[in-house]
Design a protein around this motif. Sequence first.
Motif, mmCIF file in Angstrom:
data_model
loop_
_atom_site.group_PDB
_atom_site.id
_atom_site.type_symbol
_atom_site.label_atom_id
_atom_site.label_comp_id
_atom_site.label_asym_id
_atom_site.label_seq_id
_atom_site.Cartn_x
_atom_site.Cartn_y
_atom_site.Cartn_z
ATOM 1 N N GLY A 21 59.444 44.371 28.084
ATOM 2 C CA GLY A 21 60.412 45.766 28.021
ATOM 3 C C GLY A 21 60.932 46.550 29.114
ATOM 4 N N THR A 22 61.241 47.897 28.792
ATOM 5 C CA THR A 22 61.346 48.524 29.647
ATOM 6 C C THR A 22 60.939 50.201 29.567
ATOM 7 N N GLU A 23 59.211 49.634 28.928
ATOM 8 C CA GLU A 23 58.172 50.626 29.406
ATOM 9 C C GLU A 23 56.945 50.252 29.910
ATOM 10 N N ALA A 24 56.439 50.658 31.253
ATOM 11 C CA ALA A 24 55.526 49.654 31.585
ATOM 12 C C ALA A 24 54.719 50.977 32.225
ATOM 13 N N ALA A 25 52.997 50.403 32.359
ATOM 14 C CA ALA A 25 51.808 51.804 33.037
ATOM 15 C C ALA A 25 51.352 51.191 33.810
ATOM 16 N N ASN A 87 45.560 34.186 29.960
ATOM 17 C CA ASN A 87 46.135 33.779 31.484
ATOM 18 C C ASN A 87 45.028 33.916 32.838
ATOM 19 N N THR A 88 45.573 32.732 33.640
ATOM 20 C CA THR A 88 45.169 33.725 34.680
ATOM 21 C C THR A 88 45.634 33.292 35.612
ATOM 22 N N LEU A 89 46.200 33.426 36.827
ATOM 23 C CA LEU A 89 46.533 33.439 38.105
ATOM 24 C C LEU A 89 46.326 33.218 39.218
ATOM 25 N N LYS A 90 45.417 32.475 40.250
ATOM 26 C CA LYS A 90 45.001 32.754 41.092
ATOM 27 C C LYS A 90 45.377 32.442 41.988
ATOM 28 N N PRO A 91 46.252 32.445 42.808
ATOM 29 C CA PRO A 91 46.487 32.353 44.462
ATOM 30 C C PRO A 91 44.950 31.967 45.634
ATOM 31 N N GLY A 92 45.808 30.549 46.580
ATOM 32 C CA GLY A 92 44.343 30.396 46.488
ATOM 33 C C GLY A 92 44.329 30.931 48.013
ATOM 34 N N GLY A 93 43.436 31.166 48.455
ATOM 35 C CA GLY A 93 42.875 31.804 49.870
ATOM 36 C C GLY A 93 42.818 33.401 49.315
ATOM 37 N N LEU A 94 42.979 33.824 48.537
ATOM 38 C CA LEU A 94 42.803 35.304 48.134
ATOM 39 C C LEU A 94 41.700 35.296 47.176
ATOM 40 N N PRO A 95 41.134 36.784 47.016
ATOM 41 C CA PRO A 95 40.193 36.838 46.643
ATOM 42 C C PRO A 95 40.163 37.683 44.705
ATOM 43 N N MET A 96 41.251 37.394 44.749
ATOM 44 C CA MET A 96 41.955 38.405 43.439
ATOM 45 C C MET A 96 42.863 37.346 42.522
ATOM 46 N N GLY A 97 42.803 38.378 41.809
ATOM 47 C CA GLY A 97 43.761 37.421 40.599
ATOM 48 C C GLY A 97 44.477 37.335 39.804
ATOM 49 N N ILE A 98 45.415 37.625 38.563
ATOM 50 C CA ILE A 98 45.975 38.594 37.535
ATOM 51 C C ILE A 98 45.754 37.916 36.838
ATOM 52 N N VAL A 99 44.732 38.461 35.383
ATOM 53 C CA VAL A 99 44.248 37.853 33.837
ATOM 54 C C VAL A 99 45.275 38.181 33.379
ATOM 55 N N TRP A 100 45.950 37.970 32.179
ATOM 56 C CA TRP A 100 46.663 38.919 30.912
ATOM 57 C C TRP A 100 46.172 38.264 30.103
ATOM 58 N N SER A 101 47.417 39.329 28.993
ATOM 59 C CA SER A 101 47.086 38.589 26.995
ATOM 60 C C SER A 101 48.090 39.711 26.523
ATOM 61 N N TYR A 102 48.093 40.094 25.432
ATOM 62 C CA TYR A 102 48.832 40.674 24.370
ATOM 63 C C TYR A 102 47.957 40.903 23.068
ATOM 64 N N ASP A 103 48.470 41.829 22.945
ATOM 65 C CA ASP A 103 47.948 43.041 22.585
ATOM 66 C C ASP A 103 49.073 44.183 21.444
ATOM 67 N N ARG A 104 49.290 44.303 20.169
ATOM 68 C CA ARG A 104 50.328 44.273 19.931
ATOM 69 C C ARG A 104 51.628 44.818 20.411
ATOM 70 N N GLY A 105 52.382 43.785 21.388
ATOM 71 C CA GLY A 105 53.466 43.927 21.320
ATOM 72 C C GLY A 105 53.333 44.346 22.872
ATOM 73 N N TYR A 106 52.300 44.167 23.602
ATOM 74 C CA TYR A 106 52.314 44.354 24.875
ATOM 75 C C TYR A 106 51.546 43.632 25.433
ATOM 76 N N LEU A 107 52.230 42.977 26.647
ATOM 77 C CA LEU A 107 51.420 42.658 27.661
ATOM 78 C C LEU A 107 50.584 42.774 28.188
ATOM 79 N N VAL A 108 48.451 43.413 28.247
ATOM 80 C CA VAL A 108 48.050 43.509 28.640
ATOM 81 C C VAL A 108 47.474 42.978 30.807
ATOM 82 N N ALA A 109 47.387 43.730 31.164
ATOM 83 C CA ALA A 109 46.709 42.751 32.699
ATOM 84 C C ALA A 109 46.466 43.347 33.506
#
Length: 177
Positions: A21-25, A87-109
């Motif tokens: 969408g056109t809005e994000a925080a 969903n989890t996206l984890k780049p090899g060799g980095l200590p961090m990743g991205i985790v996301w799901s959806y709630d009431r029309g929003y991607l929450v990560a």
Amino acid sequence: MTTHDEKLGAGFVQNLAGALGTEAALAVTGLSTSGPTWFMASLANDPAMIDSSLGKLVDAFNAELGPDEQAKRIVLQQESAGGRTWNTLKPGGLPMGIVWSYDRGYLVAGSDRGVPERAIATRNAGSPLVWSPEFLGQLPSSAGLHPSAFAWLNAKGALGLLSTLTSNPKIAELVMN
């Protein structure tokens, strides 16, 4: 045909942009041993398209890696927890990743599943950030929130240790508050 279209499929960028969408925080919520903890919410017009697009990006990145670069592979996983698909996206060799799901029309990560889970729980409890007195006190009295951007840092004294590094009382007070 552009390089993006060749590697990711015709209209990839347009499809992903339309799915978002056109809005994000975005909020940085703290620091941990694996890096900053953060949260992001974005309008999600088409969650299935977002997920498949991110899957294509991961596949394209991994396909470009040579045999000696396999430790850099990005791993994309899905799991169900609390009645929600994460969903989890984890780049090899980095200590961090991205985790996301959806709630009431929003991607929450977030940086880990706990961060977006807390944000969803906060929203469910009826305590949105934009209505908190501290947040509203930062806005100019003659204007509302502009849709292009607004940044707000509420350290609540977290930078207090830095105040000991200066002999100037005005700077120390600024850092403390």
